[in-house]
Design an enzyme around this catalytic site. Structure first.
Site, mmCIF file in Angstrom:
data_model
loop_
_atom_site.group_PDB
_atom_site.id
_atom_site.type_symbol
_atom_site.label_atom_id
_atom_site.label_comp_id
_atom_site.label_asym_id
_atom_site.label_seq_id
_atom_site.Cartn_x
_atom_site.Cartn_y
_atom_site.Cartn_z
ATOM 1 N N CYS A 1 3.942 -1.080 17.263
ATOM 2 C CA CYS A 1 2.828 -2.011 17.753
ATOM 3 C C CYS A 1 1.483 -1.780 17.464
ATOM 4 C CB CYS A 1 2.807 -1.995 19.357
ATOM 5 S SG CYS A 1 4.484 -2.170 20.100
ATOM 6 N N TRP B 1 2.428 -9.605 18.591
ATOM 7 C CA TRP B 1 3.151 -9.907 17.380
ATOM 8 C C TRP B 1 4.276 -8.766 17.094
ATOM 9 C CZ3 TRP B 1 2.427 -14.638 16.587
ATOM 10 C CH2 TRP B 1 1.298 -15.209 16.780
ATOM 11 N N THR C 1 7.644 -6.894 16.824
ATOM 12 C CA THR C 1 8.907 -7.147 16.424
ATOM 13 C C THR C 1 9.693 -6.372 17.325
ATOM 14 O OG1 THR C 1 8.311 -7.673 14.085
ATOM 15 C CG2 THR C 1 10.682 -7.139 14.522
ATOM 16 N N ARG D 1 5.026 -1.815 2.420
ATOM 17 C CA ARG D 1 4.751 -2.851 1.566
ATOM 18 C C ARG D 1 5.815 -3.351 0.498
ATOM 19 N NH1 ARG D 1 -1.537 -2.883 2.276
ATOM 20 N NH2 ARG D 1 -1.545 -3.904 4.511
ATOM 21 N N GLN E 1 15.225 -32.122 -17.337
ATOM 22 C CA GLN E 1 14.312 -31.029 -17.602
ATOM 23 C C GLN E 1 13.704 -30.708 -16.303
ATOM 24 O OE1 GLN E 1 12.181 -31.119 -21.358
ATOM 25 N NE2 GLN E 1 13.856 -30.739 -22.758
ATOM 26 N N GLU F 1 2.543 -7.637 7.753
ATOM 27 C CA GLU F 1 2.283 -6.463 6.984
ATOM 28 C C GLU F 1 1.223 -6.550 5.907
ATOM 29 O OE1 GLU F 1 4.675 -3.492 6.535
ATOM 30 O OE2 GLU F 1 5.483 -3.967 8.314
#
Ligand SMILES: Cc1cc2nc3c(=O)[nH]c(=O)nc-3n(C[C@H](O)[C@H](O)[C@H](O)COP(=O)(O)OP(=O)(O)OC[C@H]3O[C@@H](n4cnc5c(N)ncnc54)[C@H](O)[C@@H]3O)c2cc1C
Length: 408
Positions: free
Chosen positions: A128, A162, A164, A267, A303, A388
């Site tokens: 968090c 936010w 998770t 990252r 194509q 992130e």
């Protein structure tokens, strides 16, 4: 030091194939259901725990792979299965990395196993950092941690957003302000152990994509944690703050803050997740283009369709190469002198968004329905350019690193 090679060794190939099997047989078939339910897929996490994919041992093995490719290979396969379910399986890892990056050996040994629980009683963990008024602008964080010296306890107050697994986690790792004068350099990370009074879940968000992953506010009201829950310990914090104050006096030299250390390490892993989603959508599109007939021939005979697929695959491979480079550099101790970690996340996340949109287009009307998985993959892919560090923030980091100019 591991030589760089693009050829996976036998062990890595075995792990990749094993994970691919789990993604194909367990994750992919469950994806549509948990996306609709918008709930944490506990039975799938438990299944992953039973076979050893949801465990500290598994992540430690991948994390310490000397080539650096263990984590990206694992992430790509799991997220190829489904991004929402895979995030539910690997979300605990972000909290674990928060402890690995900032914690003492004792803290790592005590808390990381508790984050995962056991196959019979699986747990998840949450990291968090973000707040309603402090997303990209981490320095605007307001959650406070105040030291109560008499009791050797830290008292945490504030609202995180936010997160998770926020609120459904056992262990929460919370980043808080210990010295408001120092901006982001005055932050520290704390373990909030399971069941600590004062921590509660706020609103649970209904999301555009990765809906099988739980995202919620976490409210901290007078949360008291023992001094031993400060990651890295008090002496290290005091030293770090003293250095930051000294540098602030001398004029703003950069000092890493607690949340940034976590993000830098994670990252390239997010880039690998994006590669997994992009590859999944590309494969569906390639298959569809060869079987769908219009004007008396498969649509790939045009194509206009075939070249899109060529570009999609080329960009996915380029993204993977950037991710593997950054992961190899991080593991072999090479500094990100050109922000290679941010480059990998920026490029792979943009590729995932664009490739999944192209896949929807190639499937035409079917691509727009929930009968086909590319609709979900396209919604899922939108997260990669946001969490992130947004794409704009990655560009800031890259441009600042390359130029030395404090671009805003
Ligand atoms: C599903 C999901 C899961 C998440 N999981 C976690 C988690 O587990 N833990 C956690 O701590 N956080 C988590 N986050 C938070 C996530 O990291 C933030 O949403 C993200 O950092 C962006 O912050 P923000 O949403 O406040 O957007 P803002 O910072 O308000 O940005 C809004 C827009 O402005 C742009 N912008 C802002 N500043 C600049 C600038 N200087 N230059 C150019 N453009 C700029 C941004 O790029 C973006 O496009 C999660 C978010 C989501 C959606």
């Amino acid at each position: 030091m591991a030589e760089f090679t693009l050829e996976l060794n036998d062990d890595q190939r075995q792990v990749r194939d094993w994970l691919h099997g789990f993604a194909k047989d367990v994750i992919r078939p469950a994806a549509a259901e948990w996306d609709e339910r918008e709930e944490t897929p506990w039975p799938v996490i438990q299944e992953a725990a039973k076979v050893g994919i949801y465990s500290l041992d598994f992540y430690a093995q991948q994390f310490f792979d000397p080539t650096g490719l263990g984590i990206p290979v694992a992430m790509e396969e799991l997220f190829w299965g489904d991004a929402g379910i895979a995030l539910s399986i690997v979300g605990t890892g972000l909290a674990a990395v928060g402890v690995l990056a900032n914690g003492t050996e004792e803290q790592i040994g005590t808390w990381i196993p508790q984050m995962y629980g056991t196959p019979e009683d699986v747990k998840v963990a949450a990291f968090c950092s973000s707040e309603p008024d402090a997303g990209s602008d981490v320095a605007a964080m307001r959650t406070r941690a105040v030291y109560d010296e008499a009791k050797d306890e830290w008292v945490l107050d504030g609202t995180k957003t936010w997160a998770t697994n926020g609120g459904i986690a056992g262990v929460h790792v919370v980043v808080a302000v210990v010295d408001p004068e120092l901006g982001s350099k005055g932050h520290a990370s704390f373990i909030v152990p399971p069941g600590t009074p004062g921590l509660s879940q706020g609103q649970k968000f209904k999301k555009h994509g990765i809906r099988a992953s739980h995202t919620a506010e976490v409210v901290l009201e007078g949360v008291r944690v023992p001094g031993s829950c400060l990651l890295g310990g008090k002496d290290k914090l005091d030293e770090r703050l003293a250095r930051a104050r000294e540098k602030a006096r001398k004029g703003g030299e950069r000092v890493k803050n607690a949340a940034m250390a976590t993000f830098e390490a994670s990252r390239p892993a997010v880039g690998a997740m994006a590669v997994g989603t992009a590859r999944a959508a590309y494969e569906v599109a390639l298959d569809y283009a060869t079987t769908r007939h219009q004007f008396g021939r498969p649509i790939i005979d045009n194509q206009g369709v075939a070249f899109q697929l060529a570009d999609m695959r080329t960009r996915i491979d380029a993204a993977r190469l950037l991710v593997w480079r950054a992961s190899w550099m991080a593991t072999t101790g090479k500094p990100f002198t050109s922000a290679e970690g941010s480059m990998s996340k920026l490029y792979a996340s943009e590729v995932a968004k664009e490739v999944t949109a192209q896949a929807v287009q190639i499937l035409g009307g079917n691509g727009y329905t929930r009968e086909y998985p590319v609709e979900r993959m396209h919604r899922d892919a939108a997260i990669y350019t946001i969490f992130e560090g947004t794409s704009e923030i990655q560009r800031l980091v890259i441009a600042r690193t390359l130029s030395g100019v404090p671009i805003r």
